[in-house]
Design an enzyme around this catalytic site. Structure first.
Site, PDB file in Angstrom:
ATOM      1  N   GLU A 116      -0.179  -4.952  14.817  1.00  0.00           N
ATOM      2  CA  GLU A 116       1.268  -4.815  14.712  1.00  0.00           C
ATOM      3  C   GLU A 116       1.744  -3.601  15.511  1.00  0.00           C
ATOM      4  O   GLU A 116       2.818  -3.596  16.083  1.00  0.00           O
ATOM      5  CB  GLU A 116       1.669  -4.683  13.234  1.00  0.00           C
ATOM      6  CG  GLU A 116       3.152  -4.889  12.998  1.00  0.00           C
ATOM      7  CD  GLU A 116       3.483  -5.099  11.519  1.00  0.00           C
ATOM      8  OE1 GLU A 116       2.573  -4.999  10.671  1.00  0.00           O
ATOM      9  OE2 GLU A 116       4.654  -5.351  11.236  1.00  0.00           O
TER      10      GLU A 116
ATOM     11  N   GLN B 265       3.735 -13.277   6.318  1.00  0.00           N
ATOM     12  CA  GLN B 265       2.902 -12.136   5.937  1.00  0.00           C
ATOM     13  C   GLN B 265       3.120 -11.773   4.469  1.00  0.00           C
ATOM     14  O   GLN B 265       4.148 -11.216   4.102  1.00  0.00           O
ATOM     15  CB  GLN B 265       3.291 -10.948   6.828  1.00  0.00           C
ATOM     16  CG  GLN B 265       2.548  -9.663   6.537  1.00  0.00           C
ATOM     17  CD  GLN B 265       2.845  -8.593   7.582  1.00  0.00           C
ATOM     18  OE1 GLN B 265       3.846  -8.687   8.306  1.00  0.00           O
ATOM     19  NE2 GLN B 265       1.988  -7.598   7.681  1.00  0.00           N
TER      20      GLN B 265
ATOM     21  N   ASN C  30      10.463   4.689   8.015  1.00  0.00           N
ATOM     22  CA  ASN C  30      10.419   5.872   8.882  1.00  0.00           C
ATOM     23  C   ASN C  30       9.643   7.012   8.225  1.00  0.00           C
ATOM     24  O   ASN C  30       8.910   7.743   8.902  1.00  0.00           O
ATOM     25  CB  ASN C  30      11.845   6.353   9.179  1.00  0.00           C
ATOM     26  CG  ASN C  30      12.499   5.536  10.279  1.00  0.00           C
ATOM     27  OD1 ASN C  30      11.953   4.521  10.698  1.00  0.00           O
ATOM     28  ND2 ASN C  30      13.650   5.989  10.732  1.00  0.00           N
TER      29      ASN C  30
HETATM   30  C1  LIG Z   1      13.984  -7.425   6.507  1.00  0.00           C
HETATM   31  C2  LIG Z   1      12.667  -7.166   5.859  1.00  0.00           C
HETATM   32  C3  LIG Z   1      11.615  -8.016   6.131  1.00  0.00           C
HETATM   33  C4  LIG Z   1      10.386  -7.818   5.509  1.00  0.00           C
HETATM   34  N1  LIG Z   1       9.384  -8.711   5.767  1.00  0.00           N
HETATM   35  C5  LIG Z   1       8.206  -8.566   5.109  1.00  0.00           C
HETATM   36  C6  LIG Z   1       7.174  -9.533   5.267  1.00  0.00           C
HETATM   37  O1  LIG Z   1       7.322 -10.526   5.993  1.00  0.00           O
HETATM   38  N2  LIG Z   1       6.031  -9.372   4.598  1.00  0.00           N
HETATM   39  C7  LIG Z   1       5.819  -8.306   3.782  1.00  0.00           C
HETATM   40  O2  LIG Z   1       4.740  -8.212   3.219  1.00  0.00           O
HETATM   41  N3  LIG Z   1       6.769  -7.362   3.595  1.00  0.00           N
HETATM   42  C8  LIG Z   1       7.962  -7.476   4.244  1.00  0.00           C
HETATM   43  N4  LIG Z   1       8.945  -6.532   4.052  1.00  0.00           N
HETATM   44  C9  LIG Z   1       8.719  -5.451   3.097  1.00  0.00           C
HETATM   45  C10 LIG Z   1       8.575  -4.070   3.707  1.00  0.00           C
HETATM   46  O3  LIG Z   1       7.343  -3.923   4.320  1.00  0.00           O
HETATM   47  C11 LIG Z   1       8.813  -3.048   2.599  1.00  0.00           C
HETATM   48  O4  LIG Z   1      10.168  -3.131   2.233  1.00  0.00           O
HETATM   49  C12 LIG Z   1       8.480  -1.640   3.022  1.00  0.00           C
HETATM   50  O5  LIG Z   1       7.117  -1.480   3.181  1.00  0.00           O
HETATM   51  C13 LIG Z   1       9.011  -0.605   2.017  1.00  0.00           C
HETATM   52  O6  LIG Z   1       8.627  -0.885   0.726  1.00  0.00           O
HETATM   53  P1  LIG Z   1       9.702  -0.908  -0.462  1.00  0.00           P
HETATM   54  O7  LIG Z   1      10.804  -1.789  -0.040  1.00  0.00           O
HETATM   55  O8  LIG Z   1       8.986  -1.225  -1.700  1.00  0.00           O
HETATM   56  O9  LIG Z   1      10.280   0.558  -0.536  1.00  0.00           O
HETATM   57  P2  LIG Z   1       9.592   1.817  -1.240  1.00  0.00           P
HETATM   58  O10 LIG Z   1       8.174   1.906  -0.848  1.00  0.00           O
HETATM   59  O11 LIG Z   1       9.908   1.809  -2.685  1.00  0.00           O
HETATM   60  O12 LIG Z   1      10.378   2.981  -0.534  1.00  0.00           O
HETATM   61  C14 LIG Z   1      11.665   3.434  -0.988  1.00  0.00           C
HETATM   62  C15 LIG Z   1      11.965   4.753  -0.249  1.00  0.00           C
HETATM   63  O13 LIG Z   1      10.960   5.724  -0.594  1.00  0.00           O
HETATM   64  C16 LIG Z   1      10.379   6.254   0.569  1.00  0.00           C
HETATM   65  N5  LIG Z   1       8.970   6.561   0.327  1.00  0.00           N
HETATM   66  C17 LIG Z   1       8.019   5.781  -0.256  1.00  0.00           C
HETATM   67  N6  LIG Z   1       6.830   6.383  -0.224  1.00  0.00           N
HETATM   68  C18 LIG Z   1       7.007   7.566   0.382  1.00  0.00           C
HETATM   69  C19 LIG Z   1       6.141   8.643   0.747  1.00  0.00           C
HETATM   70  N7  LIG Z   1       4.829   8.630   0.493  1.00  0.00           N
HETATM   71  N8  LIG Z   1       6.688   9.692   1.397  1.00  0.00           N
HETATM   72  C20 LIG Z   1       8.017   9.735   1.669  1.00  0.00           C
HETATM   73  N9  LIG Z   1       8.858   8.756   1.359  1.00  0.00           N
HETATM   74  C21 LIG Z   1       8.360   7.690   0.729  1.00  0.00           C
HETATM   75  C22 LIG Z   1      10.534   5.164   1.601  1.00  0.00           C
HETATM   76  O14 LIG Z   1      10.486   5.684   2.905  1.00  0.00           O
HETATM   77  C23 LIG Z   1      11.895   4.593   1.257  1.00  0.00           C
HETATM   78  O15 LIG Z   1      12.879   5.384   1.870  1.00  0.00           O
HETATM   79  C24 LIG Z   1      10.193  -6.721   4.652  1.00  0.00           C
HETATM   80  C25 LIG Z   1      11.246  -5.848   4.412  1.00  0.00           C
HETATM   81  C26 LIG Z   1      12.473  -6.059   5.012  1.00  0.00           C
HETATM   82  C27 LIG Z   1      13.587  -5.106   4.718  1.00  0.00           C
END
Ligand SMILES: Cc1cc2nc3c(=O)[nH]c(=O)nc-3n(C[C@H](O)[C@H](O)[C@H](O)COP(=O)(O)OP(=O)(O)OC[C@H]3O[C@@H](n4cnc5c(N)ncnc54)[C@H](O)[C@@H]3O)c2cc1C
Lengths: 382, 396
Positions: free
Chosen positions: B251, B131, B376
């Site tokens: 999903e 994905q 979350n």
């Molecule tokens: C083990 C693992 C597997 C994954 N596999 C895939 C995959 O196969 N394909 C893929 O596309 N992605 C994948 N991901 C990515 C995953 O979907 C993202 O890590 C996730 O969506 C969070 O984005 P970020 O890491 O950029 O964190 P950020 O978006 O930068 O978030 C950082 C913090 O800010 C908080 N935050 C952000 N926006 C808000 C808001 N509006 N309100 C309140 N709090 C907020 C978040 O909750 C978090 O605590 C994977 C991630 C992990 C850890």
């Protein structure tokens, strides 16, 4: 498997909600909750006569509607939502279930019809303390010639000061058996007293038996299997309390969200602040999960009454539902007060009524702590 | 409302159980209980051939409609399949993303020929998908995607340039579905396309990222004019967001069912360890174990409610919206509980450099559960806005 309400069941819920909005408005609740009796007899008569709810899960053969436990749970959920002040729970979930589970066929035909037609009833078993199963029974019965003689004290008897029919649990004098007896609450030696409580929407009473004489045929079923049956009855009733909790928790969530969309601070609806949104989301998570636990337990209860599931399954489902729903109701009402701010602490706003009912229903028939302990024993000690 | 399965479903259960019992032996016995979350790159080759074995038995895509090669199995039977799969210790499914996310997206939004080209590879356990959504600056804020796709008229192909990140199992996959910006003038969810991209090609470089578990299940993918034929764009090239969101709907539906069923095995392992090492006598642990048990049962009831209402619910029901938040929190708590039940033993590595035991992996990996698939916090936003109709978050 179809784990969702049928159209008929949804209709029963809608009908109940409409009726209760009319007879159990918050003003009506506030009026009745300070009286000693604790319920409105005119409303009770309509519940019995017009709605027929007191016959919900009683077999037609005995004068009921032959619906299932799920239907009953749906009605109880609505009663919780409307904070209904009523001997419905005690009469149906305690007294009727006792007769259904423990009574002989002739006792069923003797008592179930009367209870369906509106005589009230309850079950007294615990002498107090934090125990919610057959081990809580301390009262004593003794056979003397053609009678049983009953002695003992009970606490936290739901609607015990007003019930017409009283089922009491007692242990055999110098024996190990446990008996359930149907007695007339007005007979000599029965002393009943309202125990005024924190939650004013539900009534508790103490009941004292002083050498109460009751005929041999007043024992329900045989004394042999009564402990197990008493536990099953309590588990069925526990699921009824969980239904009240789910209904109340849903309403508390609705009240909090509505308030948050109305109240403006910093030039915005407080419901637009993420701290409030996230609290509300957590509340909803608990309400929906509580509902899943409740409906599952209701299905198991329904199966038990049809002979399709056993008491072990019932015990587990009831403990899961009561543990989760108790915590959920308390969490949701506590959070709802916080979302309301200062007005949440006032007598005038209704959320406090739900908060108190959350606490009283949590305690009654075993708190989350007690039920988790029961489950821990099932999981870890066998 | 009723919980019981009818007789023919119970026969189906026996069929599944005996098939699994027979096949999960010999060469496959070593992959029993392996390859779950935190263990996803264990026994890759064996698990790929397990996928082919599953396919031979007709067990991939059982819930897909018959016209697309599935069995059109009822919700009940899908539940039964996943329950039995978990009970038998079936290994973590490498084909999971193709089967539960891309497949349904294709038969919902794709063309006939896209279905004919890609569905058989999934159903036969031959082609594996990953994905490609997240980017360095598009995590929770998924619509902030910067990877761009430029159409080359002369070759009738799209050329993708940019970077994806956190792509699970990309190094073991054949294809990725990629969301990329087709209109450079556009912003947010407008002007995005949904591309089906072959990973083995010169314009693509995959670099594994090492995780706190010591393993590397997720990756960065660098696109440098990577090629995607025009016929492999799902939906109109400027309206891929709709497709991407449709996929996320799957999903939230049935796709995590199998995963959640596996939690029972992990919980059972924690319970037997607690009985073995005396933790079962410690009051606080007893309480937490009971709480986990309650939580796990209710997770199952929530799923059953979602699934029973799915067929006729246009909008996702409340129980579906809470499901990710619910299981992620539960699972993360289980990870901590597992370590607490292990006690001091929980500190010792199985081996150097950094080999973890099953419960240690669980402990570490479950920290990711509350992040991927919508954190979350994002889940709570979704619940508050969609289910409770509270005001939407302002954008900066
Ligand atoms: C083990 C693992 C597997 C994954 N596999 C895939 C995959 O196969 N394909 C893929 O596309 N992605 C994948 N991901 C990515 C995953 O979907 C993202 O890590 C996730 O969506 C969070 O984005 P970020 O890491 O950029 O964190 P950020 O978006 O930068 O978030 C950082 C913090 O800010 C908080 N935050 C952000 N926006 C808000 C808001 N509006 N309100 C309140 N709090 C907020 C978040 O909750 C978090 O605590 C994977 C991630 C992990 C850890």
């Amino acid at each position: 498997m179809q784990f969702r309400l049928t159209d008929d069941q949804i209709m029963i819920g809608d009908t109940a909600s409409a009726f209760l909005s009319e007879v159990s408005s918050i003003q009506a609740v506030r009026n009745i909750m300070t009286t000693e009796r604790g319920y409105d007899e005119a409303v009770w008569n309509r519940i019995v006569g017009e709605m027929g709810w007191t016959g919900t899960h009683i077999p037609e053969l005995f004068g009921g509607l032959s619906l299932g436990y799920i239907e009953l749970i749906i009605i109880l959920e609505q009663m919780g939502k409307h904070l209904l002040c009523s001997p419905f729970f005690s009469s149906v979930c305690l007294a009727q279930n006792t007769v259904l589970i423990a009574g002989t066929e002739s006792q069923k035909s003797k008592y179930l019809g009367r209870l369906a037609k509106g005589e009230t009833g309850t079950l007294a078993y615990s002498s107090g303390g934090n125990r919610w199963d057959s081990t809580a029974v301390n009262a004593i019965f003794e056979k003397k010639q053609d009678d049983f003689i009953l002695n003992g004290e009970y606490s936290l008897v739901a609607d015990g000061h007003t019930a017409d029919l009283l089922v009491v649990a007692a242990r055999e004098y110098q024996g190990s058996r446990l008996g359930l007896f149907m007695i007339n609450s007005n007979q000599d030696g029965v002393i009943k007293k309202w125990q005024p409580s924190l939650d004013q929407t539900r009534r508790q009473a103490s009941v004292e038996l002083k050498a109460v004489r009751t005929p041999l045929n007043s024992i329900l079923g045989e004394a042999e299997s009564s402990a197990e049956r008493l536990n099953a009855i309590l588990n069925l009733a526990t699921i009824g309390i969980a239904a009240d909790q789910v209904g109340g928790a849903q309403k508390a969530l609705d009240l909090a969200v509505a308030f948050s969309l109305d109240r403006i601070q910093f030039g915005r609806k407080i419901g637009s602040f993420q701290a409030i949104k996230h609290k509300a989301a957590e509340m909803m998570l608990r309400v929906e999960s509580a509902r899943s636990a409740l409906y599952y337990a209701a299905c198991i209860a329904d199966q038990v009454l049809k002979g399709e599931a056993d008491y072990e399954q019932l015990k587990e489902a009831a403990s899961i539902a009561k543990a989760y729903c108790s915590d959920a109701y308390f969490f949701v009402t506590g959070s709802a007060i916080q979302i309301h701010g200062g007005v949440g602490f006032t007598e005038e706003y209704d959320i406090q009524l739900y908060f108190k009912r959350a606490k009283s229903t949590e305690t009654f028939l075993g708190s989350a702590i007690w039920h988790r302990d029961q489950l821990a024993k099932l999981l870890l000690d066998v | 409302m009723r919980l019981t399965f009818d007789k023919s479903d119970e026969r189906f259960r026996e069929e599944v159980a005996s098939w699994l019992n027979e096949k999960l032996s010999g060469e496959f016995s070593k992959i029993k209980y392996r390859g779950g979350p935190g263990d996803e790159n264990a026994f890759i080759d064996e698990r790929k051939s397990w996928e082919a074995t599953l396919a031979d038995g007709g067990w991939i895509g059982i819930g897909w409609p018959i016209e697309f090669g599935g069995r059109g199995a009822s919700i009940e039977r899908q539940v039964i399949f996943h329950e039995e799969y978990a009970r038998a210790g079936g290994p973590g499914r490498i084909g999971h993303i193709g089967e539960t996310l891309l497949g349904p997206t294709l038969y919902e939004f794709g063309t006939r020929s896209q279905c004919e080209r890609f569905l058989p590879g999934i159903l036969e356990g031959r082609e594996f998908w990953c994905q490609g959504y997240s980017e360095p600056n598009a995590g929770s804020d998924l619509a902030n995607i910067k990877t761009k796709a430029v159409f080359d008229q002369s070759t009738n192909r799209w050329l993708l340039t940019g970077q994806k990140v956190w792509t699970s199992l990309a190094q073991e996959s054949d294809y990725s579905f990629v969301v990329a910006r087709t209109n450079p003038e556009s912003s947010l969810h407008k002007g995005l396309g949904f591309f089906l991209v072959k990973l083995q090609q010169p314009g693509i470089e995959i670099r594994p990222i090492r995780q706190m578990t010591g393993t590397a299940e997720f990756n960065e993918i660098f696109f440098n004019e990577a090629v995607c034929n025009a016929e492999n764009v799902v939906g109109p090239p400027e309206e891929g967001w709709k497709v991407a969101m449709g996929l996320l709907g799957f999903e939230r539906g049935i796709s995590t069912l199998g995963q959640q069923m596996l939690f029972q095995n992990e919980f059972d392992a924690v319970v037997s360890l607690a009985k073995e090492n005396g933790s079962a006598k410690i009051p606080e642990l007893r309480t937490r174990i009971a709480e986990a048990h309650i939580g796990l049962k209710i997770m199952r009831y929530n799923i059953m409610r979602v699934l029973s209402g799915f067929s006729d619910a246009g909008e996702l029901q409340p129980a579906a919206l809470i499901s990710k938040l619910y299981w992620a929190k539960w699972h993360r708590n289980l990870g901590k509980l597992a370590m607490d039940v292990m006690g001091p033993e929980g500190e010792f590595l199985i081996d150097t450099p950094y080999e973890l035991g099953r419960l240690q992996s669980l402990f570490l990996f479950t920290r990711a559960d509350t992040i991927y698939g919508g954190t979350n916090q994002i889940q709570r936003n979704i619940i508050a806005e969609r289910a409770l109709k509270m005001p939407r978050e302002p954008r900066g």
